[in-house]
Design a protein around this motif. Structure first.
Motif, PDB file in Angstrom:
ATOM      1  N   PHE A  75       0.830  -1.203   0.000  1.00 12.98           N
ATOM      2  CA  PHE A  75       0.000   0.000   0.000  1.00 12.98           C
ATOM      3  C   PHE A  75       0.864   1.252   0.000  1.00 12.98           C
ATOM      4  O   PHE A  75       1.981   1.252   0.512  1.00 12.98           O
ATOM      5  CB  PHE A  75      -0.915   0.037   1.230  1.00 12.98           C
ATOM      6  CG  PHE A  75      -1.928  -1.063   1.254  1.00 12.98           C
ATOM      7  CD1 PHE A  75      -3.066  -0.988   0.478  1.00 12.98           C
ATOM      8  CD2 PHE A  75      -1.738  -2.183   2.052  1.00 12.98           C
ATOM      9  CE1 PHE A  75      -3.999  -2.004   0.497  1.00 12.98           C
ATOM     10  CE2 PHE A  75      -2.665  -3.203   2.079  1.00 12.98           C
ATOM     11  CZ  PHE A  75      -3.797  -3.114   1.298  1.00 12.98           C
ATOM     12  N   GLN A  76       0.298   2.323  -0.560  1.00  9.06           N
ATOM     13  CA  GLN A  76       0.921   3.635  -0.530  1.00  9.06           C
ATOM     14  C   GLN A  76      -0.140   4.666  -0.146  1.00  9.06           C
ATOM     15  O   GLN A  76      -1.332   4.449  -0.396  1.00  9.06           O
ATOM     16  CB  GLN A  76       1.504   4.008  -1.897  1.00  9.06           C
ATOM     17  CG  GLN A  76       2.641   3.117  -2.337  1.00  9.06           C
ATOM     18  CD  GLN A  76       3.204   3.545  -3.685  1.00  9.06           C
ATOM     19  OE1 GLN A  76       2.712   4.471  -4.330  1.00  9.06           O
ATOM     20  NE2 GLN A  76       4.250   2.872  -4.109  1.00  9.06           N
ATOM     21  N   ASP A 136      -3.609   5.435  -2.167  1.00 11.24           N
ATOM     22  CA  ASP A 136      -4.229   4.274  -2.822  1.00 11.24           C
ATOM     23  C   ASP A 136      -5.721   4.256  -2.522  1.00 11.24           C
ATOM     24  O   ASP A 136      -6.144   4.456  -1.381  1.00 11.24           O
ATOM     25  CB  ASP A 136      -3.633   2.958  -2.320  1.00 11.24           C
ATOM     26  CG  ASP A 136      -2.270   2.641  -2.906  1.00 11.24           C
ATOM     27  OD1 ASP A 136      -1.835   3.351  -3.835  1.00 11.24           O
ATOM     28  OD2 ASP A 136      -1.644   1.676  -2.420  1.00 11.24           O
TER      29      ASP A 136
END
Length: 90
Positions: free
Chosen positions: A82-83, A86
């Motif tokens: 994840f970033q 997102d």
């Protein structure tokens, strides 16, 4: 963080209240999602009424909602998939 919560088991939806809560702590493997949409399903109503008390360890106030869509705004450790920014569903 603003959330809809309930403070005790009840089958009366009028016991749901919107209030400010502290931002949750991020634990390893978790993300913080800014919810953009949420749905209510039968599990939510069963949990709110106390019907799942033996299965779910509720800590009041409880934020109902198992179905959400939103944007990741915080990352716990060990979340390389994840970033921030997102778009996610859960």
């Amino acid at each position: 963080m603003r959330a809809v919560v309930y403070d005790e088991y009840s089958s009366d939806p009028s016991t749901l209240v919107a209030r400010e809560l502290p931002t949750p702590k991020l634990f390893p493997g978790s993300v913080l999602v800014e919810v953009r949409a949420a749905g209510v399903n039968p599990v939510d109503w069963k949990a709110m009424s106390g019907g799942l008390d033996g299965l779910i360890d509720a800590v009041f106030p409880v934020i109902p909602g198992w179905d959400v869509a939103g944007v990741v705004v915080g990352l716990g450790m060990d979340t390389p998939e994840f970033q921030i920014g997102d778009e996610v569903i859960a």
